[in-house]
Design a protein around this motif. Sequence first.
Motif, PDB file in Angstrom:
ATOM      1  N   ILE A   1      -7.801   2.860 -10.856  1.00  0.00           N
ATOM      2  CA  ILE A   1      -6.536   2.804 -10.378  1.00  0.00           C
ATOM      3  C   ILE A   1      -5.961   1.561  -9.869  1.00  0.00           C
ATOM      4  O   ILE A   1      -4.960   0.986 -10.181  1.00  0.00           O
ATOM      5  CB  ILE A   1      -6.682   3.498  -8.949  1.00  0.00           C
ATOM      6  N   ILE A   2      -6.921   0.699  -9.733  1.00  0.00           N
ATOM      7  CA  ILE A   2      -6.552  -0.659  -9.478  1.00  0.00           C
ATOM      8  C   ILE A   2      -6.041  -1.379 -10.692  1.00  0.00           C
ATOM      9  O   ILE A   2      -5.388  -2.445 -10.748  1.00  0.00           O
ATOM     10  CB  ILE A   2      -7.974  -1.592  -8.872  1.00  0.00           C
TER      11      ILE A   2
ATOM     12  N   LYS B   1      -8.260   1.427  -0.791  1.00  0.00           N
ATOM     13  CA  LYS B   1      -8.580   0.464  -1.867  1.00  0.00           C
ATOM     14  C   LYS B   1      -7.372  -0.203  -2.434  1.00  0.00           C
ATOM     15  O   LYS B   1      -7.324  -1.423  -2.712  1.00  0.00           O
ATOM     16  CB  LYS B   1      -9.616   1.059  -2.988  1.00  0.00           C
ATOM     17  N   VAL B   2      -6.535   0.647  -2.703  1.00  0.00           N
ATOM     18  CA  VAL B   2      -5.175   0.232  -3.190  1.00  0.00           C
ATOM     19  C   VAL B   2      -4.485  -0.818  -2.318  1.00  0.00           C
ATOM     20  O   VAL B   2      -3.954  -1.960  -2.761  1.00  0.00           O
ATOM     21  CB  VAL B   2      -4.319   1.129  -3.446  1.00  0.00           C
ATOM     22  N   LEU B   3      -4.464  -0.283  -1.031  1.00  0.00           N
ATOM     23  CA  LEU B   3      -3.872  -1.051   0.081  1.00  0.00           C
ATOM     24  C   LEU B   3      -4.676  -2.524   0.048  1.00  0.00           C
ATOM     25  O   LEU B   3      -3.983  -3.756   0.287  1.00  0.00           O
ATOM     26  CB  LEU B   3      -3.844  -0.276   1.287  1.00  0.00           C
ATOM     27  N   GLU B   4      -5.812  -2.465   0.139  1.00  0.00           N
ATOM     28  CA  GLU B   4      -6.653  -3.743   0.372  1.00  0.00           C
ATOM     29  C   GLU B   4      -6.330  -4.527  -0.800  1.00  0.00           C
ATOM     30  O   GLU B   4      -6.442  -5.787  -0.752  1.00  0.00           O
ATOM     31  CB  GLU B   4      -7.972  -3.412   0.533  1.00  0.00           C
ATOM     32  N   PHE B   5      -6.153  -4.235  -2.155  1.00  0.00           N
ATOM     33  CA  PHE B   5      -6.007  -5.021  -3.190  1.00  0.00           C
ATOM     34  C   PHE B   5      -4.687  -5.581  -3.075  1.00  0.00           C
ATOM     35  O   PHE B   5      -4.568  -6.686  -3.152  1.00  0.00           O
ATOM     36  CB  PHE B   5      -6.155  -3.910  -4.411  1.00  0.00           C
ATOM     37  N   LEU B   6      -3.447  -4.766  -2.723  1.00  0.00           N
ATOM     38  CA  LEU B   6      -2.201  -5.284  -2.586  1.00  0.00           C
ATOM     39  C   LEU B   6      -2.080  -6.509  -1.668  1.00  0.00           C
ATOM     40  O   LEU B   6      -1.583  -7.525  -1.718  1.00  0.00           O
ATOM     41  CB  LEU B   6      -1.240  -4.168  -2.150  1.00  0.00           C
ATOM     42  N   TYR B   7      -2.888  -6.192  -0.361  1.00  0.00           N
ATOM     43  CA  TYR B   7      -3.049  -7.209   0.762  1.00  0.00           C
ATOM     44  C   TYR B   7      -3.614  -8.463   0.180  1.00  0.00           C
ATOM     45  O   TYR B   7      -3.165  -9.475   0.598  1.00  0.00           O
ATOM     46  CB  TYR B   7      -3.799  -6.499   1.898  1.00  0.00           C
ATOM     47  N   SER B   8      -4.465  -8.379  -0.741  1.00  0.00           N
ATOM     48  CA  SER B   8      -5.406  -9.357  -1.185  1.00  0.00           C
ATOM     49  C   SER B   8      -4.782 -10.457  -1.964  1.00  0.00           C
ATOM     50  O   SER B   8      -5.128 -11.689  -2.079  1.00  0.00           O
ATOM     51  CB  SER B   8      -6.703  -9.105  -1.661  1.00  0.00           C
TER      52      SER B   8
ATOM     53  N   GLY C   1      -8.921  10.886  -5.908  1.00  0.00           N
ATOM     54  CA  GLY C   1      -7.858  10.094  -6.443  1.00  0.00           C
ATOM     55  C   GLY C   1      -6.913   9.573  -5.246  1.00  0.00           C
ATOM     56  O   GLY C   1      -7.059   8.484  -4.947  1.00  0.00           O
ATOM     57  N   GLY C   2      -6.171  10.403  -4.718  1.00  0.00           N
ATOM     58  CA  GLY C   2      -5.402  10.086  -3.435  1.00  0.00           C
ATOM     59  C   GLY C   2      -6.382   9.301  -2.272  1.00  0.00           C
ATOM     60  O   GLY C   2      -5.768   8.453  -1.855  1.00  0.00           O
ATOM     61  N   ARG C   3      -7.539   9.597  -2.277  1.00  0.00           N
ATOM     62  CA  ARG C   3      -8.337   8.962  -1.280  1.00  0.00           C
ATOM     63  C   ARG C   3      -8.614   7.492  -1.560  1.00  0.00           C
ATOM     64  O   ARG C   3      -9.076   6.703  -0.676  1.00  0.00           O
ATOM     65  CB  ARG C   3      -9.545   9.619  -1.326  1.00  0.00           C
ATOM     66  N   ALA C   4      -8.143   7.080  -2.680  1.00  0.00           N
ATOM     67  CA  ALA C   4      -8.371   5.671  -3.001  1.00  0.00           C
ATOM     68  C   ALA C   4      -7.271   4.596  -2.540  1.00  0.00           C
ATOM     69  O   ALA C   4      -7.145   3.541  -2.861  1.00  0.00           O
ATOM     70  CB  ALA C   4      -8.319   5.554  -4.662  1.00  0.00           C
TER      71      ALA C   4
END
Length: 253
Positions: free
Chosen positions: A191-192, A229-236, A223-226
Amino acid sequence: MLAIFLSHDVDWPRHGPGMDHIMARRDRFEDNIIEKVLRGYNPYFGIPDIVEMEERLGVRSTFFFRPFYDDGTDVNCYSDIIKEISKKGWEIGVHLNDLSSVDAVKAQKEKIEEISVRTLGCRVHYLRIKTEDYRKIRDAGFLYDSSLKSFRDRIDPKDMGHLQIDGVVVFPVTIMDAYLFTYMNVNEERIIKVFEEAIDIAKRMKKDVITVLWHDSSVKMRGGRAYGKVLEFLYSREDLEIMRGVDLLRRVI
Protein backbone atom coordinates in the motif's frame (compact mmCIF):
# COMPACT_ATOMS: atom_id res chain seq x y z
CA MET A 1 3.47 21.90 -2.28
CA LEU A 2 1.46 18.82 -3.25
CA ALA A 3 -1.81 18.65 -1.32
CA ILE A 4 -3.38 15.45 -0.02
CA PHE A 5 -7.16 15.80 0.20
CA LEU A 6 -7.95 13.27 2.92
CA SER A 7 -11.57 12.14 2.91
CA HIS A 8 -13.86 9.45 4.32
CA ASP A 9 -17.28 8.26 3.17
CA VAL A 10 -19.69 7.06 5.85
CA ASP A 11 -21.70 4.50 3.88
CA TRP A 12 -23.52 2.73 6.72
CA PRO A 13 -25.72 3.81 9.63
CA ARG A 14 -24.18 3.79 13.07
CA HIS A 15 -25.48 0.31 13.90
CA GLY A 16 -23.95 -1.07 10.71
CA PRO A 17 -25.29 -3.41 8.04
CA GLY A 18 -26.27 -6.21 10.41
CA MET A 19 -24.70 -9.50 11.43
CA ASP A 20 -25.81 -11.46 8.34
CA HIS A 21 -24.08 -8.98 6.03
CA ILE A 22 -20.87 -9.05 8.06
CA MET A 23 -20.80 -12.83 8.46
CA ALA A 24 -21.20 -13.25 4.70
CA ARG A 25 -17.95 -11.26 4.42
CA ARG A 26 -16.20 -12.70 7.42
CA ASP A 27 -13.04 -13.43 5.42
CA ARG A 28 -12.38 -9.68 5.40
CA PHE A 29 -11.81 -9.72 9.16
CA GLU A 30 -9.52 -11.37 11.68
CA ASP A 31 -11.06 -14.03 13.92
CA ASN A 32 -11.00 -11.80 17.00
CA ILE A 33 -13.17 -9.23 15.21
CA ILE A 34 -15.67 -11.89 14.17
CA GLU A 35 -15.84 -13.13 17.78
CA LYS A 36 -16.82 -9.60 18.83
CA VAL A 37 -19.37 -9.40 15.99
CA LEU A 38 -21.08 -12.50 17.39
CA ARG A 39 -21.51 -10.57 20.63
CA GLY A 40 -23.10 -7.58 18.86
CA TYR A 41 -20.07 -5.52 17.82
CA ASN A 42 -20.26 -3.40 14.64
CA PRO A 43 -16.82 -3.31 12.96
CA TYR A 44 -18.08 -0.94 10.28
CA PHE A 45 -18.26 2.00 12.71
CA GLY A 46 -14.73 3.32 12.23
CA ILE A 47 -15.16 7.06 12.74
CA PRO A 48 -13.74 7.06 16.30
CA ASP A 49 -10.69 5.12 15.11
CA ILE A 50 -10.01 7.53 12.26
CA VAL A 51 -10.51 10.59 14.44
CA GLU A 52 -8.16 9.21 17.09
CA MET A 53 -5.43 8.45 14.54
CA GLU A 54 -5.72 11.83 12.88
CA GLU A 55 -5.96 13.77 16.12
CA ARG A 56 -2.78 12.13 17.37
CA LEU A 57 -0.93 13.73 14.44
CA GLY A 58 -2.86 16.99 14.45
CA VAL A 59 -4.44 16.14 11.09
CA ARG A 60 -7.96 17.07 9.98
CA SER A 61 -9.91 15.54 7.10
CA THR A 62 -13.38 15.57 5.53
CA PHE A 63 -16.20 13.14 6.37
CA PHE A 64 -19.05 12.73 3.87
CA PHE A 65 -22.28 11.57 5.55
CA ARG A 66 -25.33 10.21 3.74
CA PRO A 67 -28.59 11.99 4.63
CA PHE A 68 -30.43 8.65 4.55
CA TYR A 69 -29.08 5.10 4.72
CA ASP A 70 -30.28 2.02 2.90
CA ASP A 71 -32.34 0.69 5.82
CA GLY A 72 -34.21 4.00 6.16
CA THR A 73 -32.13 5.31 9.07
CA ASP A 74 -31.35 9.00 8.68
CA VAL A 75 -28.18 10.91 9.49
CA ASN A 76 -29.45 11.86 12.94
CA CYS A 77 -28.00 8.58 14.18
CA TYR A 78 -24.67 10.40 13.86
CA SER A 79 -25.79 13.76 15.23
CA ASP A 80 -23.57 13.68 18.32
CA ILE A 81 -20.57 12.49 16.30
CA ILE A 82 -21.07 15.15 13.64
CA LYS A 83 -21.39 17.93 16.19
CA GLU A 84 -18.32 16.74 18.09
CA ILE A 85 -15.93 16.30 15.18
CA SER A 86 -17.15 19.44 13.43
CA LYS A 87 -16.43 21.42 16.57
CA LYS A 88 -12.91 19.94 16.67
CA GLY A 89 -12.12 20.92 13.09
CA TRP A 90 -13.13 18.04 10.86
CA GLU A 91 -15.10 19.09 7.80
CA ILE A 92 -18.58 17.67 7.22
CA GLY A 93 -19.68 17.06 3.65
CA VAL A 94 -22.71 15.43 2.04
CA HIS A 95 -22.63 11.93 0.56
CA LEU A 96 -25.40 12.34 -1.97
CA ASN A 97 -27.87 9.53 -2.68
CA ASP A 98 -30.12 11.23 -5.21
CA LEU A 99 -29.24 13.56 -8.08
CA SER A 100 -32.61 13.45 -9.81
CA SER A 101 -33.24 17.20 -9.40
CA VAL A 102 -31.86 20.38 -7.86
CA ASP A 103 -34.53 20.18 -5.17
CA ALA A 104 -33.51 16.61 -4.30
CA VAL A 105 -29.86 17.61 -3.95
CA LYS A 106 -30.77 20.70 -1.94
CA ALA A 107 -32.96 18.65 0.42
CA GLN A 108 -30.06 16.29 1.16
CA LYS A 109 -27.75 19.23 1.81
CA GLU A 110 -30.27 20.76 4.19
CA LYS A 111 -30.71 17.43 6.00
CA ILE A 112 -27.03 17.38 6.94
CA GLU A 113 -27.06 21.07 7.77
CA GLU A 114 -29.83 20.55 10.30
CA ILE A 115 -27.09 18.96 12.41
CA SER A 116 -23.95 20.61 11.12
CA VAL A 117 -22.76 23.96 9.84
CA ARG A 118 -23.05 24.93 6.19
CA THR A 119 -21.72 22.21 3.89
CA LEU A 120 -19.62 23.26 0.92
CA GLY A 121 -18.67 19.91 -0.58
CA CYS A 122 -20.26 16.65 -1.67
CA ARG A 123 -19.50 13.23 -3.04
CA VAL A 124 -22.05 11.03 -4.80
CA HIS A 125 -22.61 7.54 -3.38
CA TYR A 126 -20.83 4.89 -5.50
CA LEU A 127 -19.26 7.82 -7.43
CA ARG A 128 -22.23 7.67 -9.81
CA ILE A 129 -22.03 11.11 -11.33
CA LYS A 130 -22.65 12.41 -14.85
CA THR A 131 -21.50 15.66 -16.41
CA GLU A 132 -25.03 17.05 -16.39
CA ASP A 133 -25.26 16.54 -12.62
CA TYR A 134 -22.78 19.29 -11.83
CA ARG A 135 -25.25 22.02 -12.65
CA LYS A 136 -27.68 20.56 -10.11
CA ILE A 137 -24.93 20.37 -7.53
CA ARG A 138 -24.01 24.00 -8.18
CA ASP A 139 -27.60 25.22 -8.08
CA ALA A 140 -28.15 23.37 -4.79
CA GLY A 141 -25.40 25.49 -3.24
CA PHE A 142 -22.33 23.25 -3.27
CA LEU A 143 -18.98 24.78 -4.17
CA TYR A 144 -17.02 21.59 -4.71
CA ASP A 145 -17.52 17.92 -5.49
CA SER A 146 -15.28 14.86 -5.26
CA SER A 147 -17.11 12.12 -7.16
CA LEU A 148 -15.21 11.94 -10.42
CA LYS A 149 -13.00 8.92 -11.07
CA SER A 150 -11.87 7.75 -14.49
CA PHE A 151 -9.91 4.59 -13.62
CA ARG A 152 -10.56 1.88 -11.05
CA ASP A 153 -7.62 -0.38 -11.82
CA ARG A 154 -4.69 2.03 -11.71
CA ILE A 155 -3.33 5.32 -10.49
CA ASP A 156 -3.61 7.84 -13.30
CA PRO A 157 -2.86 11.58 -13.66
CA LYS A 158 -6.41 12.09 -14.93
CA ASP A 159 -7.60 11.30 -11.38
CA MET A 160 -5.37 13.95 -9.83
CA GLY A 161 -5.42 17.71 -9.45
CA HIS A 162 -8.61 19.73 -9.79
CA LEU A 163 -10.85 21.13 -12.49
CA GLN A 164 -14.06 23.10 -12.84
CA ILE A 165 -17.29 21.83 -14.35
CA ASP A 166 -20.30 24.15 -14.61
CA GLY A 167 -18.92 26.37 -11.85
CA VAL A 168 -18.20 23.50 -9.45
CA VAL A 169 -14.61 22.83 -8.35
CA VAL A 170 -13.99 19.10 -8.81
CA PHE A 171 -11.36 17.04 -6.99
CA PRO A 172 -11.18 13.64 -8.75
CA VAL A 173 -10.64 10.61 -6.51
CA THR A 174 -7.05 9.44 -6.95
CA ILE A 175 -6.86 6.54 -4.49
CA MET A 176 -9.79 4.68 -2.96
CA ASP A 177 -9.32 1.91 -0.41
CA ALA A 178 -11.94 -0.39 -1.95
CA TYR A 179 -10.38 -0.20 -5.41
CA LEU A 180 -6.90 -0.85 -4.04
CA PHE A 181 -7.96 -4.24 -2.73
CA THR A 182 -10.22 -5.27 -5.60
CA TYR A 183 -9.52 -3.87 -9.06
CA MET A 184 -5.85 -3.12 -8.31
CA ASN A 185 -5.28 -6.27 -6.24
CA VAL A 186 -2.88 -4.52 -3.87
CA ASN A 187 -1.97 -6.31 -0.65
CA GLU A 188 -1.27 -4.52 2.62
CA GLU A 189 2.49 -4.79 2.22
CA ARG A 190 2.36 -2.78 -1.03
CA ILE A 191 0.00 0.00 0.00
CA ILE A 192 2.70 2.50 0.91
CA LYS A 193 4.48 1.74 -2.35
CA VAL A 194 1.29 2.65 -4.25
CA PHE A 195 1.15 5.99 -2.44
CA GLU A 196 4.81 6.64 -3.21
CA GLU A 197 4.18 5.94 -6.88
CA ALA A 198 1.12 8.23 -6.91
CA ILE A 199 3.14 11.06 -5.37
CA ASP A 200 5.89 10.59 -7.95
CA ILE A 201 3.36 10.68 -10.80
CA ALA A 202 1.68 13.81 -9.42
CA LYS A 203 4.97 15.64 -9.14
CA ARG A 204 6.15 14.56 -12.55
CA MET A 205 2.87 15.63 -14.16
CA LYS A 206 2.76 18.85 -12.11
CA LYS A 207 -0.55 17.98 -10.43
CA ASP A 208 -1.45 19.92 -7.30
CA VAL A 209 -3.79 17.49 -5.51
CA ILE A 210 -4.02 13.79 -4.70
CA THR A 211 -7.47 12.92 -3.33
CA VAL A 212 -7.65 9.94 -0.98
CA LEU A 213 -10.93 8.21 -0.12
CA TRP A 214 -10.75 5.81 2.83
CA HIS A 215 -14.07 4.51 4.16
CA ASP A 216 -14.63 4.47 7.90
CA SER A 217 -16.18 1.02 7.45
CA SER A 218 -12.87 -0.46 6.24
CA VAL A 219 -10.50 0.36 9.10
CA LYS A 220 -11.12 -2.97 10.85
CA MET A 221 -10.85 -4.98 7.61
CA ARG A 222 -7.83 -6.61 6.08
CA GLY A 223 -6.30 -3.96 3.86
CA GLY A 224 -8.35 -1.10 5.21
CA ARG A 225 -6.73 -1.48 8.62
CA ALA A 226 -3.54 -0.10 7.05
CA TYR A 227 -5.01 3.39 7.24
CA GLY A 228 -2.87 4.24 10.26
CA LYS A 229 0.31 3.39 8.36
CA VAL A 230 -0.88 5.37 5.35
CA LEU A 231 -1.63 8.37 7.53
CA GLU A 232 1.75 8.24 9.27
CA PHE A 233 3.52 7.93 5.91
CA LEU A 234 1.73 10.94 4.45
CA TYR A 235 2.33 12.96 7.60
CA SER A 236 6.04 12.11 7.56
CA ARG A 237 6.54 13.58 4.08
CA GLU A 238 7.74 17.17 4.29
CA ASP A 239 6.79 17.72 0.65
CA LEU A 240 3.08 17.06 1.28
CA GLU A 241 0.30 19.00 2.97
CA ILE A 242 -2.72 17.09 4.29
CA MET A 243 -5.87 19.16 3.82
CA ARG A 244 -9.65 19.11 4.06
CA GLY A 245 -11.73 19.81 0.98
CA VAL A 246 -12.71 23.25 2.22
CA ASP A 247 -9.03 24.19 2.67
CA LEU A 248 -8.25 23.11 -0.88
CA LEU A 249 -11.22 25.05 -2.14
CA ARG A 250 -9.84 28.26 -0.67
CA ARG A 251 -6.51 27.54 -2.28
CA VAL A 252 -7.77 27.00 -5.82
CA ILE A 253 -10.56 29.56 -6.22
